[in-house]
Design a protein around this motif. Structure first.
Motif, PDB file in Angstrom:
ATOM      1  N   ASN A  37       0.931  -0.981  -0.185  1.00  0.00           N
ATOM      2  CA  ASN A  37      -0.295  -0.257  -0.088  1.00  0.00           C
ATOM      3  C   ASN A  37       0.656   1.188   0.273  1.00  0.00           C
ATOM      4  O   ASN A  37       0.467   2.571  -0.336  1.00  0.00           O
ATOM      5  CB  ASN A  37      -0.612   0.192   1.388  1.00  0.00           C
ATOM      6  N   LYS A  38       2.385   1.173   0.527  1.00  0.00           N
ATOM      7  CA  LYS A  38       3.223   2.321   0.269  1.00  0.00           C
ATOM      8  C   LYS A  38       3.619   2.539  -0.568  1.00  0.00           C
ATOM      9  O   LYS A  38       3.964   3.762  -1.120  1.00  0.00           O
ATOM     10  CB  LYS A  38       3.869   2.027   1.777  1.00  0.00           C
ATOM     11  N   ILE A  39       4.158   1.962  -2.173  1.00  0.00           N
ATOM     12  CA  ILE A  39       4.194   1.775  -2.293  1.00  0.00           C
ATOM     13  C   ILE A  39       2.865   1.939  -4.137  1.00  0.00           C
ATOM     14  O   ILE A  39       2.662   1.731  -4.184  1.00  0.00           O
ATOM     15  CB  ILE A  39       5.171   0.158  -3.639  1.00  0.00           C
ATOM     16  N   PRO A  40       3.410   3.489  -4.414  1.00  0.00           N
ATOM     17  CA  PRO A  40       2.283   3.948  -5.493  1.00  0.00           C
ATOM     18  C   PRO A  40       2.335   3.878  -6.685  1.00  0.00           C
ATOM     19  O   PRO A  40       3.364   2.694  -7.252  1.00  0.00           O
ATOM     20  CB  PRO A  40       3.145   5.371  -6.159  1.00  0.00           C
ATOM     21  N   LYS A  41       1.101   3.148  -7.496  1.00  0.00           N
ATOM     22  CA  LYS A  41       0.314   2.601  -8.688  1.00  0.00           C
ATOM     23  C   LYS A  41       0.903   3.846  -9.745  1.00  0.00           C
ATOM     24  O   LYS A  41       0.403   4.911  -9.384  1.00  0.00           O
ATOM     25  CB  LYS A  41      -0.543   2.408  -8.736  1.00  0.00           C
ATOM     26  N   ASN A  42       1.343   3.150 -11.006  1.00  0.00           N
ATOM     27  CA  ASN A  42       1.097   4.205 -12.405  1.00  0.00           C
ATOM     28  C   ASN A  42       1.986   5.074 -11.737  1.00  0.00           C
ATOM     29  O   ASN A  42       1.790   6.170 -12.927  1.00  0.00           O
ATOM     30  CB  ASN A  42      -0.009   4.774 -12.452  1.00  0.00           C
ATOM     31  N   LYS A  43       3.113   4.896 -11.450  1.00  0.00           N
ATOM     32  CA  LYS A  43       4.576   5.872 -11.340  1.00  0.00           C
ATOM     33  C   LYS A  43       5.431   4.963 -11.949  1.00  0.00           C
ATOM     34  O   LYS A  43       5.423   4.205 -11.976  1.00  0.00           O
ATOM     35  CB  LYS A  43       4.377   6.672  -9.758  1.00  0.00           C
ATOM     36  N   PHE A  44       6.806   5.962 -12.001  1.00  0.00           N
ATOM     37  CA  PHE A  44       7.648   5.527 -13.246  1.00  0.00           C
ATOM     38  C   PHE A  44       8.534   5.822 -11.430  1.00  0.00           C
ATOM     39  O   PHE A  44       9.065   6.559 -10.637  1.00  0.00           O
ATOM     40  CB  PHE A  44       8.381   6.799 -14.102  1.00  0.00           C
ATOM     41  N   ASN A 100       8.974  16.357 -13.663  1.00  0.00           N
ATOM     42  CA  ASN A 100       8.289  15.561 -13.657  1.00  0.00           C
ATOM     43  C   ASN A 100       7.157  14.382 -12.360  1.00  0.00           C
ATOM     44  O   ASN A 100       8.519  14.128 -11.928  1.00  0.00           O
ATOM     45  CB  ASN A 100       8.795  14.635 -14.587  1.00  0.00           C
ATOM     46  N   LYS A 101       5.923  15.352 -12.225  1.00  0.00           N
ATOM     47  CA  LYS A 101       5.723  14.420 -10.996  1.00  0.00           C
ATOM     48  C   LYS A 101       5.441  12.719 -11.641  1.00  0.00           C
ATOM     49  O   LYS A 101       4.606  12.439 -10.378  1.00  0.00           O
ATOM     50  CB  LYS A 101       4.002  15.481 -10.782  1.00  0.00           C
ATOM     51  N   ASN A 102       5.757  12.578 -12.294  1.00  0.00           N
ATOM     52  CA  ASN A 102       4.644  10.905 -12.596  1.00  0.00           C
ATOM     53  C   ASN A 102       6.354   9.809 -12.044  1.00  0.00           C
ATOM     54  O   ASN A 102       6.003   8.313 -11.893  1.00  0.00           O
ATOM     55  CB  ASN A 102       5.128  10.801 -14.158  1.00  0.00           C
ATOM     56  N   ILE A 103       7.182  10.393 -11.563  1.00  0.00           N
ATOM     57  CA  ILE A 103       8.996  10.137 -11.222  1.00  0.00           C
ATOM     58  C   ILE A 103       9.100   9.967 -10.047  1.00  0.00           C
ATOM     59  O   ILE A 103       8.448  11.635  -9.340  1.00  0.00           O
ATOM     60  CB  ILE A 103       9.370  10.584 -12.021  1.00  0.00           C
ATOM     61  N   VAL A 104       8.942   8.966  -9.550  1.00  0.00           N
ATOM     62  CA  VAL A 104       8.919   8.688  -7.719  1.00  0.00           C
ATOM     63  C   VAL A 104       9.958   8.618  -7.510  1.00  0.00           C
ATOM     64  O   VAL A 104      10.207   7.044  -7.734  1.00  0.00           O
ATOM     65  CB  VAL A 104       7.427   8.071  -7.109  1.00  0.00           C
ATOM     66  N   ALA A 159      24.122  15.244 -12.421  1.00  0.00           N
ATOM     67  CA  ALA A 159      23.897  14.429 -12.612  1.00  0.00           C
ATOM     68  C   ALA A 159      23.302  12.892 -13.140  1.00  0.00           C
ATOM     69  O   ALA A 159      22.779  12.151 -13.575  1.00  0.00           O
ATOM     70  CB  ALA A 159      25.508  13.734 -13.017  1.00  0.00           C
ATOM     71  N   ILE A 160      22.779  13.137 -11.644  1.00  0.00           N
ATOM     72  CA  ILE A 160      22.194  12.115 -11.264  1.00  0.00           C
ATOM     73  C   ILE A 160      20.956  12.047 -12.014  1.00  0.00           C
ATOM     74  O   ILE A 160      19.440  11.293 -12.589  1.00  0.00           O
ATOM     75  CB  ILE A 160      21.642  11.595  -9.709  1.00  0.00           C
ATOM     76  N   ALA A 161      20.220  13.556 -11.990  1.00  0.00           N
ATOM     77  CA  ALA A 161      18.576  13.498 -12.154  1.00  0.00           C
ATOM     78  C   ALA A 161      18.325  13.329 -13.892  1.00  0.00           C
ATOM     79  O   ALA A 161      17.897  12.214 -14.266  1.00  0.00           O
ATOM     80  CB  ALA A 161      18.365  14.779 -11.868  1.00  0.00           C
ATOM     81  N   GLU A 162      19.953  13.981 -14.463  1.00  0.00           N
ATOM     82  CA  GLU A 162      20.000  13.746 -15.977  1.00  0.00           C
ATOM     83  C   GLU A 162      19.948  12.062 -16.449  1.00  0.00           C
ATOM     84  O   GLU A 162      18.997  11.335 -17.221  1.00  0.00           O
ATOM     85  CB  GLU A 162      21.355  13.996 -16.106  1.00  0.00           C
ATOM     86  N   GLY A 163      20.605  10.842 -15.385  1.00  0.00           N
ATOM     87  CA  GLY A 163      20.534   9.747 -15.753  1.00  0.00           C
ATOM     88  C   GLY A 163      19.278   9.096 -15.424  1.00  0.00           C
ATOM     89  O   GLY A 163      18.405   8.541 -16.406  1.00  0.00           O
ATOM     90  N   ILE A 164      18.140   9.470 -14.682  1.00  0.00           N
ATOM     91  CA  ILE A 164      16.560   9.522 -14.596  1.00  0.00           C
ATOM     92  C   ILE A 164      16.031  10.122 -15.361  1.00  0.00           C
ATOM     93  O   ILE A 164      15.123   9.121 -15.793  1.00  0.00           O
ATOM     94  CB  ILE A 164      16.459   9.690 -12.850  1.00  0.00           C
ATOM     95  N   LEU A 165      16.211  10.744 -15.811  1.00  0.00           N
ATOM     96  CA  LEU A 165      15.619  11.364 -17.080  1.00  0.00           C
ATOM     97  C   LEU A 165      15.821  10.969 -18.296  1.00  0.00           C
ATOM     98  O   LEU A 165      15.063  10.263 -19.436  1.00  0.00           O
ATOM     99  CB  LEU A 165      16.112  13.000 -17.588  1.00  0.00           C
ATOM    100  N   ASN A 166      17.198   9.953 -18.190  1.00  0.00           N
ATOM    101  CA  ASN A 166      17.730   9.038 -19.648  1.00  0.00           C
ATOM    102  C   ASN A 166      17.098   7.700 -19.832  1.00  0.00           C
ATOM    103  O   ASN A 166      15.997   7.590 -20.806  1.00  0.00           O
ATOM    104  CB  ASN A 166      18.888   8.601 -20.283  1.00  0.00           C
TER     105      ASN A 166
END
Length: 395
Positions: A215-222, A248-252, A351-358
């Motif tokens: 229940n703590k893990i979000p659904k339909n998110k990246f 991007n609010k879809n990234i968790v 750099a971490i954020a850029e990796g995530i967005l890639n």
């Protein structure tokens, strides 16, 4: 039938019934399959254990365990832990009265003090002495703990380390670039790389997550996820700061685990897309990883890590067929070798954020291909069955 006896001296060696560390339990099981008798000498107390041993001796899955009584020191940062190191070292001198004669002695300490009794015993029994390095001490205390290299206790530990490296018959490390460290400290010797890995029997014993965790893990998110100890070494503050560069609010971000930094980080990084979840059982790790789109692991920007790492969570990640974001400064990067993810500079939130967005902008097929590369590479090189066979070539 080989019928030779291996002693493994590691005061933090555990089992699935007691808790980590597990490396020597896994290797021990495989050594037994290959015809060896295995005895693990450990301490009856470790801050890593979930359940403390109740007896001084027991047989666990064919491995004879000797649990030496030391002291209960509480947590990893309690100064009594130092006293426990010396008690364990002293008690190892008396092992001849307890055990069958060894042919091989593997001494694999954190602090290098048990090398002294191991060296004496190897000469007494004419046994081959293998010094195994999993973490570089005292360098770890200097770079991560902030201790001065001129501090008397650090100098003492350094003496024991050099004694071990000079007196052992064979040097083994799970760090791929450990040879560079030997050159840096002017020890003119070769070493053998035997990594950590996975036990296929155990990793396939997968248990589902509890309803509470689900229940703590979000659904339909990246989901960019981390599972493991929330401590200093993994530089999770840099990972969490990277959320500042992600609109991007879809990234968790989902972090599963406990540790000394969790309380502090959870107070600093209050964000609707950052979720902290309590630790789970080892057999539930693969279930949790199935909900991630990307797995994260990071390290501090320290010279220590140029010698490589061998984090167990990397192998769990690779087995899960998920791509990996690795934040590290090292020459020998397993994620690059296996083509199973993206590596970026250590402690660099941008750099971490850029990796995530890639990763986010990749097709699902591209991410799946990376994940498949990782599992394929893992099964080819890093099962404990293969690692044990590599080890016995040294005997």
């Amino acid at each position: 039938m080989i019928n030779k006896t291996i002693w493994i001296i590691n005061e933090y060696a555990g089992s699935p019934y007691h808790g980590m560390e597990f490396r020597h339990y896994y290797l021990g099981k495989e050594f037994i399959k290959l015809g060896y008798n295995v005895t693990i000498i450990s301490s009856r107390y470790s801050h890593l254990f979930k359940n403390l041993p109740l007896k001084g001796k027991e047989i666990i899955d064919g491995i004879k365990y000797i649990w030496l009584k030391t002291i209960n020191y509480g947590n990893a940062h309690n100064k009594k832990r130092v006293l426990k190191w010396f008690i364990f070292m002293f008690k190892c001198f008396f092992l001849p009265f307890k055990l069958k004669k060894p042919d091989i002695i593997i001494v694999s300490p954190i602090a290098p003090f048990p090398i002294l009794p191991a060296c004496v015993l190897s000469k007494f029994y004419k046994a081959k002495l293998i010094f195994e390095v999993k973490d570089i001490w005292p360098l770890t205390l200097i770079e991560i703990g902030g201790y001065s290299k001129n501090q008397p206790f650090i100098k003492l530990m350094s003496w024991f380390e050099k004694f071990a490296l000079k007196k052992s018959d064979i040097i083994v490390s799970n760090l791929p670039n450990y040879g560079e460290y030997l050159k840096d400290i002017k020890i003119n010797r070769d070493f053998f790389w035997i990594s950590n890995g996975v036990d296929l029997d155990e990793i396939n014993q997968i248990e589902p997550l509890s309803e509470n965790i689900l229940n703590k893990i979000p659904k339909n998110k990246f989901i960019v996820g981390y599972i493991g100890t929330i401590g200093v070494a993994n530089a999770l503050d840099s990972f969490l700061k990277s959320m500042e560069y992600i609109s991007n609010k879809n990234i968790v971000f989902v972090l599963i685990g406990d540790g000394q930094e969790k309380k502090k980080l959870s107070k600093i990084f209050i964000h609707p897309n950052i979720i902290f979840i309590e630790s789970i059982l080892k057999k539930q790790v693969q279930s949790a990883l199935s909900f991630f789109d990307v797995c994260f692991i990071g390290w501090k920007k320290k010279d220590l890590y140029k010698y490589g790492t061998s984090a167990n969570k990397i192998f769990d990640y690779m087995y899960s067929v998920k791509p990996i974001l690795h934040s590290i400064n090292t020459k020998d990067d397993l994620i690059v070798k296996a083509k199973c993810g993206i590596s970026v500079e250590a402690e660099n939130p941008k750099a971490i954020a850029e990796g995530i967005l890639n990763f986010y902008n990749m097709s699902k097929e591209e991410r799946e291909k990376m994940g498949q590369n990782g599992k394929r590479y893992l099964l080819a090189h890093f099962t404990y069955e293969k690692l044990a066979k590599k080890y016995i070539e040294l005997f």
